[in-house]
Design an enzyme around this catalytic site. Structure first.
Site, mmCIF file in Angstrom:
data_model
loop_
_atom_site.group_PDB
_atom_site.id
_atom_site.type_symbol
_atom_site.label_atom_id
_atom_site.label_comp_id
_atom_site.label_asym_id
_atom_site.label_seq_id
_atom_site.Cartn_x
_atom_site.Cartn_y
_atom_site.Cartn_z
ATOM 1 N N TYR A 133 0.843 -1.196 0.000
ATOM 2 C CA TYR A 133 0.000 0.000 0.000
ATOM 3 C C TYR A 133 0.883 1.253 0.000
ATOM 4 O O TYR A 133 0.897 2.033 0.941
ATOM 5 C CB TYR A 133 -0.914 -0.045 1.229
ATOM 6 C CG TYR A 133 -1.983 1.032 1.284
ATOM 7 C CD1 TYR A 133 -2.515 1.575 0.127
ATOM 8 C CD2 TYR A 133 -2.453 1.485 2.503
ATOM 9 C CE1 TYR A 133 -3.491 2.554 0.184
ATOM 10 C CE2 TYR A 133 -3.432 2.459 2.579
ATOM 11 C CZ TYR A 133 -3.949 2.993 1.414
ATOM 12 O OH TYR A 133 -4.914 3.972 1.474
ATOM 13 N N CYS A 357 -6.086 12.004 -4.862
ATOM 14 C CA CYS A 357 -4.637 11.824 -4.677
ATOM 15 C C CYS A 357 -3.930 11.669 -6.020
ATOM 16 O O CYS A 357 -2.844 12.233 -6.223
ATOM 17 C CB CYS A 357 -4.374 10.621 -3.779
ATOM 18 S SG CYS A 357 -4.784 10.889 -2.052
#
Length: 393
Positions: A133, A357
């Site tokens: 991640y 993002c």
């Protein structure tokens, strides 16, 4: 009428391409020349005071609650806002000073668990099989899939350390263990990983026993500030310093230095703003409580104060944009199943988070940087040129 005038002022110069806006009274306007590819629909008025106090929080919540709909690419829309100097996210008319976030050890534990302990099954639905991640590393623009790129990122980091078999590595914020376990299995290192996430801790522990790595790998459920006086030859930390807060950055890099042996090497990988440090109230409230993106100068100052030497700096902004675009695609492919368990509002929130993002990296509003650091003045354990870093396994 006053609200409508405010909205027009806010939106009319916010995009470098035409955008259609449909207001709560059913009337529409197009801002910019040409045929719009994106439409913003206000199902309800958002109070002016909420927007001027904190636009990202007010508009993010409004999207989650379906007070706003966006037809077209959210990523492209937000990228346009960052690109336009007069937009409501960049103009001084809409800026605000955000309150300082807390980063006590207890608060850090709660912050990490609120994000990473949603459940491993949630992340398994849209991350790659390595459960990595953080920003991937794409060595081929057209051929790398996400799993290949995440494995390449792990090797890129470990290769930069120029590791020698039998030496030791500490991974601060080890996630689900891919980097630390790769270091043990493929590079012959003795590794220690630390995390504050119970879900991550349990899975890494399970992997260690499943692969019979107990003699060379251990994972601890512990705060990085509470490790004993042991030192390691290498330290890695990926996607970690974004969680420590501005007030704790100095302590973080001091601890990296403390845990490194003399002439040790560290690779610190994290999101950085070239324009200076910043927080985002909506992301802090719903995604990453306590998050703070430090500025480049701020990071370098803290590295210098910790008496660490910078041996190499690499920007990977485009790699993180692509990573997020793949994550969002995977997330939306799995969205029907996720929505059954977590609900529509949760899914709208995460979809917006991933696209926002991606837009931030695409626009250059934020960057992701790898800092290669040495303890001691010489950096004598590293080769003279950067060629060794490309020796991917």
């Amino acid at each position: 009428m006053l609200e409508k005038t405010f909205y027009k002022m806010m939106l009319s110069k916010s995009f470098p391409f035409p955008v259609k806006v449909t207001y709560w009274d059913g009337k529409s306007e197009v801002y910019g020349n040409g045929t719009p590819e994106i439409e913003i629909v206000f199902n309800e008025k958002i109070p002016m005071g909420d927007i001027t106090r904190n636009a990202s929080l007010a508009l993010g919540e409004a999207y989650m609650d379906k007070k706003i709909e966006i037809h077209g690419s959210i990523q492209k829309l937000i990228d346009g806002v960052y690109e336009s100097a007069d937009s409501f996210m960049r103009s001084s008319k809409f800026r605000k000073f955000l309150p300082k976030t807390k980063h006590t050890e207890k608060q850090s534990e709660e912050d990490v668990q609120s994000h990473y302990d949603i459940g491993n099954d949630f992340y398994e639905q849209w991350l790659d099989p390595t459960l990595t991640y953080s920003c991937a590393y794409f060595t081929d623009d057209n051929k790398d899939d996400l799993e290949q790129a995440q494995i390449a990122k792990v090797h890129h980091i470990l290769n930069k350390l120029h590791p020698q078999k039998g030496k030791t590595l500490l991974d601060i914020g080890c996630g689900w263990g891919t980097l630390m376990l790769t270091a043990a299995k493929e590079y012959g290192l003795k590794v220690t990983g630390i995390t504050l996430s119970e879900e991550q801790y349990k899975l890494v522990q399970k992997k260690i026993y499943a692969e019979n790595l107990q003699d060379v790998a251990e994972v601890k459920l512990e705060d990085y500030r509470e490790l004993d006086d042991q030192q390691w030859d290498y330290v890695t930390s990926v996607g970690m310093f974004e969680h420590v807060g501005s007030e704790n950055l100095g302590e973080y890099f001091n601890d990296v230095a403390k845990y490194l042996k003399n002439d040790g090497v560290a690779l610190i990988h994290g999101i950085t703003r070239q324009q200076g440090g910043a927080t985002n109230a909506w992301i802090n409230k719903y995604i990453f409580p306590g998050g703070y993106i430090p500025g480049l100068v701020e990071i370098i100052s803290r590295i210098e104060e910790a008496h660490l030497q910078i041996s190499d700096v690499e920007m990977l902004r485009r790699h993180y944009q692509r990573t997020l675009e793949i994550w969002d695609k995977n997330f939306n492919n799995a969205r029907p199943e996720i929505e059954k368990k977590m609900g529509e509002r949760f899914c709208r929130m995460w979809d917006m988070y991933l696209q926002a993002c991606a837009a931030s990296f695409e626009s250059g509003n934020i960057d992701v940087v790898q800092y290669l650091l040495t303890k001691g003045l010489s950096g004598k354990n590293l080769p003279m040129t950067r060629d060794y870093m490309l020796n991917n396994k």
